[in-house]
Design an enzyme around this catalytic site. Sequence first.
Site, PDB file in Angstrom:
ATOM      1  N   THR A 114     -27.231  18.136  51.576  1.00 44.49           N
ATOM      2  CA  THR A 114     -26.254  17.869  50.528  1.00 44.49           C
ATOM      3  C   THR A 114     -25.574  16.512  50.724  1.00 44.49           C
ATOM      4  O   THR A 114     -25.458  16.025  51.860  1.00 44.49           O
ATOM      5  CB  THR A 114     -25.166  18.959  50.546  1.00 44.49           C
ATOM      6  N   TYR A 138     -18.518  23.188  55.417  1.00 43.48           N
ATOM      7  CA  TYR A 138     -19.805  23.250  54.699  1.00 43.48           C
ATOM      8  C   TYR A 138     -20.629  21.992  55.001  1.00 43.48           C
ATOM      9  O   TYR A 138     -21.796  22.070  55.388  1.00 43.48           O
ATOM     10  CB  TYR A 138     -19.558  23.394  53.192  1.00 43.48           C
TER      11      TYR A 138
HETATM   12  N1  LIG Z   1     -26.003  23.813  43.875  1.00 47.30           N
HETATM   13  C1  LIG Z   1     -25.788  22.538  44.263  1.00 47.30           C
HETATM   14  O1  LIG Z   1     -25.302  21.695  43.494  1.00 47.30           O
HETATM   15  C2  LIG Z   1     -26.179  22.099  45.657  1.00 47.30           C
HETATM   16  C3  LIG Z   1     -25.871  20.781  46.047  1.00 47.30           C
HETATM   17  C4  LIG Z   1     -26.239  20.377  47.333  1.00 47.30           C
HETATM   18  C5  LIG Z   1     -26.911  21.242  48.174  1.00 47.30           C
HETATM   19  N2  LIG Z   1     -27.173  22.514  47.783  1.00 47.30           N
HETATM   20  C6  LIG Z   1     -27.888  23.406  48.723  1.00 47.30           C
HETATM   21  O2  LIG Z   1     -29.003  23.980  48.051  1.00 47.30           O
HETATM   22  C7  LIG Z   1     -29.260  25.287  48.552  1.00 47.30           C
HETATM   23  C8  LIG Z   1     -29.389  26.251  47.401  1.00 47.30           C
HETATM   24  O3  LIG Z   1     -28.199  26.211  46.624  1.00 47.30           O
HETATM   25  P1  LIG Z   1     -28.029  27.131  45.335  1.00 47.30           P
HETATM   26  O4  LIG Z   1     -27.040  26.467  44.457  1.00 47.30           O
HETATM   27  O5  LIG Z   1     -29.361  27.487  44.798  1.00 47.30           O
HETATM   28  O6  LIG Z   1     -27.340  28.418  46.000  1.00 47.30           O
HETATM   29  P2  LIG Z   1     -27.573  29.971  45.683  1.00 47.30           P
HETATM   30  O7  LIG Z   1     -26.433  30.699  46.300  1.00 47.30           O
HETATM   31  O8  LIG Z   1     -27.842  30.174  44.236  1.00 47.30           O
HETATM   32  O9  LIG Z   1     -28.916  30.294  46.490  1.00 47.30           O
HETATM   33  C9  LIG Z   1     -28.935  30.578  47.875  1.00 47.30           C
HETATM   34  C10 LIG Z   1     -29.809  31.784  48.077  1.00 47.30           C
HETATM   35  O10 LIG Z   1     -29.893  32.064  49.473  1.00 47.30           O
HETATM   36  C11 LIG Z   1     -29.755  33.457  49.695  1.00 47.30           C
HETATM   37  N3  LIG Z   1     -29.212  33.637  51.035  1.00 47.30           N
HETATM   38  C12 LIG Z   1     -28.017  33.195  51.526  1.00 47.30           C
HETATM   39  N4  LIG Z   1     -27.889  33.553  52.809  1.00 47.30           N
HETATM   40  C13 LIG Z   1     -29.018  34.221  53.154  1.00 47.30           C
HETATM   41  C14 LIG Z   1     -29.477  34.842  54.349  1.00 47.30           C
HETATM   42  N5  LIG Z   1     -28.714  34.870  55.447  1.00 47.30           N
HETATM   43  N6  LIG Z   1     -30.691  35.421  54.349  1.00 47.30           N
HETATM   44  C15 LIG Z   1     -31.465  35.420  53.237  1.00 47.30           C
HETATM   45  N7  LIG Z   1     -31.085  34.860  52.070  1.00 47.30           N
HETATM   46  C16 LIG Z   1     -29.864  34.277  52.029  1.00 47.30           C
HETATM   47  C17 LIG Z   1     -28.830  33.935  48.589  1.00 47.30           C
HETATM   48  O11 LIG Z   1     -28.976  35.325  48.304  1.00 47.30           O
HETATM   49  C18 LIG Z   1     -29.269  33.054  47.418  1.00 47.30           C
HETATM   50  O12 LIG Z   1     -30.299  33.669  46.668  1.00 47.30           O
HETATM   51  C19 LIG Z   1     -28.135  25.606  49.527  1.00 47.30           C
HETATM   52  O13 LIG Z   1     -28.599  25.406  50.834  1.00 47.30           O
HETATM   53  C20 LIG Z   1     -27.059  24.594  49.178  1.00 47.30           C
HETATM   54  O14 LIG Z   1     -26.267  24.282  50.287  1.00 47.30           O
HETATM   55  C21 LIG Z   1     -26.827  22.974  46.550  1.00 47.30           C
END
Ligand SMILES: NC(=O)c1ccc[n+]([C@@H]2O[C@H](COP(=O)([O-])OP(=O)(O)OC[C@H]3O[C@@H](n4cnc5c(N)ncnc54)[C@H](O)[C@@H]3O)[C@@H](O)[C@H]2O)c1
Length: 334
Positions: A114, A138
């Site tokens: 991120t 985070y």
């Molecule tokens: N959404 C954004 O704008 C953004 C920006 C920068 C980075 N990210 C990174 O992208 C990734 C995905 O983000 P997102 O927005 O799709 O989030 P999200 O919460 O929609 O997806 C994360 C998924 O991981 C699963 N999960 C979490 N912990 C778990 C565990 N211990 N075991 C198994 N499954 C688990 C959740 O059930 C979920 O389906 C993350 O790592 C986040 O830090 C997102």
Amino acid sequence: MNVLVIGGAGYIGSHCCKALSQAGYTPIVYDNLSKGHAHAVKWGPLEVGDTADGERLHDVVRRYDVRGAIYLASFIEVSESVVDSLSYYHNNVANTVSVLQQLQSIGAFVFSSTAAVYGEPKTIPIKEDTELHPINPYGWSKFMSERIIQDQFASGGVPYAILRYFNAAGADPYGEIGEEHEPESHLIPRACLSVLNGKCSFPVYGSDYPTRDGTAIRDYIHVTDLANAHVLALSHLLDGGQPDIFNLGSGQGLTVLEVLQALREASGEVLDLRFEDRRPGDPAVLLADARKAKRVLGWRPAITEPEDIVGTAFAFLKSRALRDAPVYLRQLSA
Ligand SMILES: NC(=O)c1ccc[n+]([C@@H]2O[C@H](COP(=O)([O-])OP(=O)(O)OC[C@H]3O[C@@H](n4cnc5c(N)ncnc54)[C@H](O)[C@@H]3O)[C@@H](O)[C@H]2O)c1
């Protein structure tokens, strides 16, 4: 070829699964469904499991003969990470170690990082070699995971691509999947939901930033473009490309007011804005320099117009609201 998508039932993961499937890979989703949704897993099998469960993960990797992995599972809320840092370090850092221990035999590991690893950078646009200064747990959790991933490779482990996303936004243009976070903290879906729920007052944090209209500028990148970058990074590594770190952003910033104007065009609705103080730790401008991903991976973002980024998010959330609405509401809107 089977590719493990850890966290594939979530927002970005489900879009990665669609992109992988379109590129000829079979996505095997591994997700504990703590935040994700089984209904978002449409392009391959769902294996329900936790990243802390090494035995279960090992079994899935072996059974499907997995050759590459995309690791998206983590907690993602900055404010929650401040009040419950240990949960974040456990799920985002300790579990990265567990996951890597089970994936040492595969050929490619793509990691969701991120822009939060940069904190409040002095130079804009932000390049990958900008000094890292996370300002919340985070951001630190991703910083530490990046280090772990690089160190395990240096000691003979799995080749990696670390992808630093800026603001993921929008939804699948065909409406099959979209952003369904609970609670929702991102600007675009919050504003869309506000329109759909008929809420009259929408907060804008900070109107005195040194920007063109006084509101903060962020780099919104469409989630389909983000997903395609994962496929390119995976292929790059499987073809023997160098492990590396890539920013993923559009490089074109939008102010909060420009985002809300795009929503107005997509929805035909005007939100009643309430201007609040800046939130601590919210810099004026965050913009990616994503030239490395373009040069090395051949990545080209395709959905770059604000109306399309915001419009796909609105269309998805509207269809979901109608689907979930009582029958008489659906009849009214027909
Ligand atoms: N959404 C954004 O704008 C953004 C920006 C920068 C980075 N990210 C990174 O992208 C990734 C995905 O983000 P997102 O927005 O799709 O989030 P999200 O919460 O929609 O997806 C994360 C998924 O991981 C699963 N999960 C979490 N912990 C778990 C565990 N211990 N075991 C198994 N499954 C688990 C959740 O059930 C979920 O389906 C993350 O790592 C986040 O830090 C997102």
